[in-house]
Design a protein around this motif. Structure first.
Motif, PDB file in Angstrom:
ATOM      1  N   ASP A  98      -9.012  -2.696   1.071  1.00  0.00           N
ATOM      2  CA  ASP A  98      -8.116  -3.042   2.170  1.00  0.00           C
ATOM      3  C   ASP A  98      -7.017  -1.991   2.335  1.00  0.00           C
ATOM      4  O   ASP A  98      -6.619  -1.652   3.459  1.00  0.00           O
ATOM      5  CB  ASP A  98      -7.486  -4.411   1.935  1.00  0.00           C
ATOM      6  CG  ASP A  98      -8.499  -5.548   2.055  1.00  0.00           C
ATOM      7  OD1 ASP A  98      -9.538  -5.343   2.710  1.00  0.00           O
ATOM      8  OD2 ASP A  98      -8.244  -6.626   1.486  1.00  0.00           O
ATOM      9  N   ALA A  99      -6.517  -1.469   1.206  1.00  0.00           N
ATOM     10  CA  ALA A  99      -5.483  -0.435   1.280  1.00  0.00           C
ATOM     11  C   ALA A  99      -6.039   0.830   1.914  1.00  0.00           C
ATOM     12  O   ALA A  99      -5.371   1.475   2.736  1.00  0.00           O
ATOM     13  CB  ALA A  99      -4.943  -0.149  -0.120  1.00  0.00           C
ATOM     14  N   LYS A 100      -7.257   1.192   1.532  1.00  0.00           N
ATOM     15  CA  LYS A 100      -7.869   2.376   2.150  1.00  0.00           C
ATOM     16  C   LYS A 100      -8.063   2.159   3.644  1.00  0.00           C
ATOM     17  O   LYS A 100      -7.893   3.099   4.432  1.00  0.00           O
ATOM     18  CB  LYS A 100      -9.193   2.713   1.467  1.00  0.00           C
ATOM     19  CG  LYS A 100      -9.022   3.371   0.113  1.00  0.00           C
ATOM     20  CD  LYS A 100     -10.293   4.009  -0.394  1.00  0.00           C
ATOM     21  CE  LYS A 100     -11.296   2.992  -0.882  1.00  0.00           C
ATOM     22  NZ  LYS A 100     -12.445   3.646  -1.556  1.00  0.00           N
ATOM     23  N   THR A 132       0.846  -1.186   0.000  1.00  0.00           N
ATOM     24  CA  THR A 132       0.000   0.000   0.000  1.00  0.00           C
ATOM     25  C   THR A 132       0.881   1.235   0.000  1.00  0.00           C
ATOM     26  O   THR A 132       1.786   1.354   0.829  1.00  0.00           O
ATOM     27  CB  THR A 132      -0.917   0.020   1.234  1.00  0.00           C
ATOM     28  OG1 THR A 132      -1.834  -1.083   1.150  1.00  0.00           O
ATOM     29  CG2 THR A 132      -1.697   1.321   1.320  1.00  0.00           C
ATOM     30  N   GLN A 170      -0.786   5.391  -9.866  1.00  0.00           N
ATOM     31  CA  GLN A 170      -1.404   4.070  -9.941  1.00  0.00           C
ATOM     32  C   GLN A 170      -1.196   3.426 -11.306  1.00  0.00           C
ATOM     33  O   GLN A 170      -0.922   2.221 -11.398  1.00  0.00           O
ATOM     34  CB  GLN A 170      -2.897   4.175  -9.631  1.00  0.00           C
ATOM     35  CG  GLN A 170      -3.624   2.847  -9.603  1.00  0.00           C
ATOM     36  CD  GLN A 170      -3.128   1.931  -8.488  1.00  0.00           C
ATOM     37  OE1 GLN A 170      -3.636   1.966  -7.373  1.00  0.00           O
ATOM     38  NE2 GLN A 170      -2.136   1.086  -8.772  1.00  0.00           N
ATOM     39  N   GLY A 215      -9.131   5.637  -3.261  1.00  0.00           N
ATOM     40  CA  GLY A 215      -8.306   4.585  -3.830  1.00  0.00           C
ATOM     41  C   GLY A 215      -9.167   3.478  -4.385  1.00  0.00           C
ATOM     42  O   GLY A 215     -10.379   3.432  -4.158  1.00  0.00           O
ATOM     43  N   GLU A 216      -8.533   2.563  -5.100  1.00  0.00           N
ATOM     44  CA  GLU A 216      -9.263   1.478  -5.750  1.00  0.00           C
ATOM     45  C   GLU A 216      -9.375   0.235  -4.880  1.00  0.00           C
ATOM     46  O   GLU A 216     -10.235  -0.614  -5.126  1.00  0.00           O
ATOM     47  CB  GLU A 216      -8.574   1.108  -7.072  1.00  0.00           C
ATOM     48  CG  GLU A 216      -8.435   2.249  -8.056  1.00  0.00           C
ATOM     49  CD  GLU A 216      -9.771   2.834  -8.473  1.00  0.00           C
ATOM     50  OE1 GLU A 216     -10.772   2.080  -8.537  1.00  0.00           O
ATOM     51  OE2 GLU A 216      -9.827   4.058  -8.724  1.00  0.00           O
ATOM     52  N   ASP A 217      -8.525   0.095  -3.891  1.00  0.00           N
ATOM     53  CA  ASP A 217      -8.467  -1.119  -3.084  1.00  0.00           C
ATOM     54  C   ASP A 217      -9.008  -0.860  -1.678  1.00  0.00           C
ATOM     55  O   ASP A 217      -8.468  -0.016  -0.951  1.00  0.00           O
ATOM     56  CB  ASP A 217      -7.025  -1.638  -3.010  1.00  0.00           C
ATOM     57  CG  ASP A 217      -6.929  -2.995  -2.331  1.00  0.00           C
ATOM     58  OD1 ASP A 217      -6.955  -3.027  -1.077  1.00  0.00           O
ATOM     59  OD2 ASP A 217      -6.828  -4.002  -3.049  1.00  0.00           O
ATOM     60  N   ARG A 248       0.892  -2.890  -9.837  1.00  0.00           N
ATOM     61  CA  ARG A 248       0.957  -3.940  -8.811  1.00  0.00           C
ATOM     62  C   ARG A 248       0.937  -3.362  -7.391  1.00  0.00           C
ATOM     63  O   ARG A 248       1.010  -4.113  -6.417  1.00  0.00           O
ATOM     64  CB  ARG A 248       2.227  -4.766  -9.011  1.00  0.00           C
ATOM     65  CG  ARG A 248       2.259  -5.562 -10.309  1.00  0.00           C
ATOM     66  CD  ARG A 248       3.594  -6.273 -10.481  1.00  0.00           C
ATOM     67  NE  ARG A 248       4.692  -5.329 -10.671  1.00  0.00           N
ATOM     68  CZ  ARG A 248       5.976  -5.614 -10.488  1.00  0.00           C
ATOM     69  NH1 ARG A 248       6.329  -6.818 -10.056  1.00  0.00           N
ATOM     70  NH2 ARG A 248       6.907  -4.705 -10.715  1.00  0.00           N
ATOM     71  N   THR A 249       0.824  -2.040  -7.285  1.00  0.00           N
ATOM     72  CA  THR A 249       0.817  -1.358  -5.985  1.00  0.00           C
ATOM     73  C   THR A 249      -0.577  -0.797  -5.719  1.00  0.00           C
ATOM     74  O   THR A 249      -1.276  -0.360  -6.633  1.00  0.00           O
ATOM     75  CB  THR A 249       1.843  -0.216  -5.983  1.00  0.00           C
ATOM     76  OG1 THR A 249       3.135  -0.761  -6.255  1.00  0.00           O
ATOM     77  CG2 THR A 249       1.875   0.504  -4.643  1.00  0.00           C
ATOM     78  N   LYS A 250      -0.987  -0.825  -4.459  1.00  0.00           N
ATOM     79  CA  LYS A 250      -2.309  -0.311  -4.071  1.00  0.00           C
ATOM     80  C   LYS A 250      -2.141   1.134  -3.614  1.00  0.00           C
ATOM     81  O   LYS A 250      -1.686   1.398  -2.501  1.00  0.00           O
ATOM     82  CB  LYS A 250      -2.894  -1.186  -2.962  1.00  0.00           C
ATOM     83  CG  LYS A 250      -3.151  -2.635  -3.417  1.00  0.00           C
ATOM     84  CD  LYS A 250      -3.430  -3.565  -2.256  1.00  0.00           C
ATOM     85  CE  LYS A 250      -2.170  -3.926  -1.495  1.00  0.00           C
ATOM     86  NZ  LYS A 250      -2.388  -4.968  -0.477  1.00  0.00           N
TER      87      LYS A 250
END
Length: 239
Positions: A182-184, A100, A141, A178-180, A146-148
């Motif tokens: 879990d990352a958010k 992330t 991005q 963000g798109e992810d 491959r990175t969140k």
């Protein structure tokens, strides 16, 4: 948790110091560690040389960008300036894969000659590039599939990001995009540990455009409050 902070400027130092206070291990990334440690003069913002900061925080490890990113166990905070961020981060794409990345840079261009300049106490207001139809967050991005990537922190001075209660007892709003999911959530968890209680998820990373463009409004409010550099205030979304 081992967290990497990329950058050695004033904003990055706010996060480094706070993360250490919270008990995290911090690895700091810079383009050239030798050159960073060799500097003896303040930077353009008057920030003292990093070697002085390092002496005050002996637990820090200073490494090249890629080595620092590789050392983190999942979370990287990018304090790389907007003009150089995509290039610098693209060069360490492998070390950032699967992690992330919280980006708080504003894509300012300082050397430009606008037809209608906006005078400020320190010169003319820089322009944003990209703006309107793209954002730095989205560019990062695309460069790092491959990175969140999460955009956050960008609507406040970093000294306030790490200490929200210093303004209005903390009664103001921070944003994430963000798109992810879990990352958010990682970003939200970090902000909560910093002391934020009002965090608004703006949805997909396209919302980074609004956060980055807010930079001009942030400056305008600061000028209106008589604050020439930075801005010791918060904004609250009332709903």
């Amino acid at each position: 948790m081992t967290i990497a902070v990329l950058g050695t400027g004033g904003g990055a130092r706010c996060h480094i110091a706070k993360l250490l206070e919270l008990g995290h291990d911090v690895v700091v990334g810079t383009r050239d560690p030798g050159a960073t440690l060799a500097r003896t003069e303040p930077d353009m913002m008057g920030t003292p040389p990093f070697r002085q900061f390092l002496g005050e925080h002996p637990r820090i490890e200073l490494q090249a960008f890629g080595d620092a990113a590789a050392a983190s166990n999942g979370l990287v905070i990018s304090g790389i300036d907007g003009h150089n961020a995509v290039r610098a981060l693209s060069a360490i794409a492998d070390q950032l894969a699967g992690k992330t990345l919280i980006d708080y840079a504003v894509p300012f261009v300082y050397r430009h000659e606008p037809e209608h300049p906006w005078p400020t106490p320190w010169g003319i207001m820089p322009k944003l590039e990209p703006v309107d139809t793209d954002s730095l967050g989205e560019q990062i991005q695309r460069a790092l599939p491959r990175t969140k990537v999460v955009k956050s922190f960008v609507t406040q001075e970093q000294s306030t990001v790490v200490d929200p209660k210093s303004v209005g007892g903390g009664e103001h709003t921070m944003f994430v995009a963000g798109e992810d999911a879990d990352a958010k959530q990682q970003a939200v968890d970090l902000l909560t540990s910093y002391g934020w209680t009002d965090i608004l998820d703006l949805g997909p990373l396209v919302a980074a455009r609004g956060m980055e463009m807010y930079a001009h409004m942030h400056s305008a409010i600061g000028f209106g409050l008589g604050q020439q550099f930075g801005g010791h205030f918060g904004i609250k979304v009332v709903r």
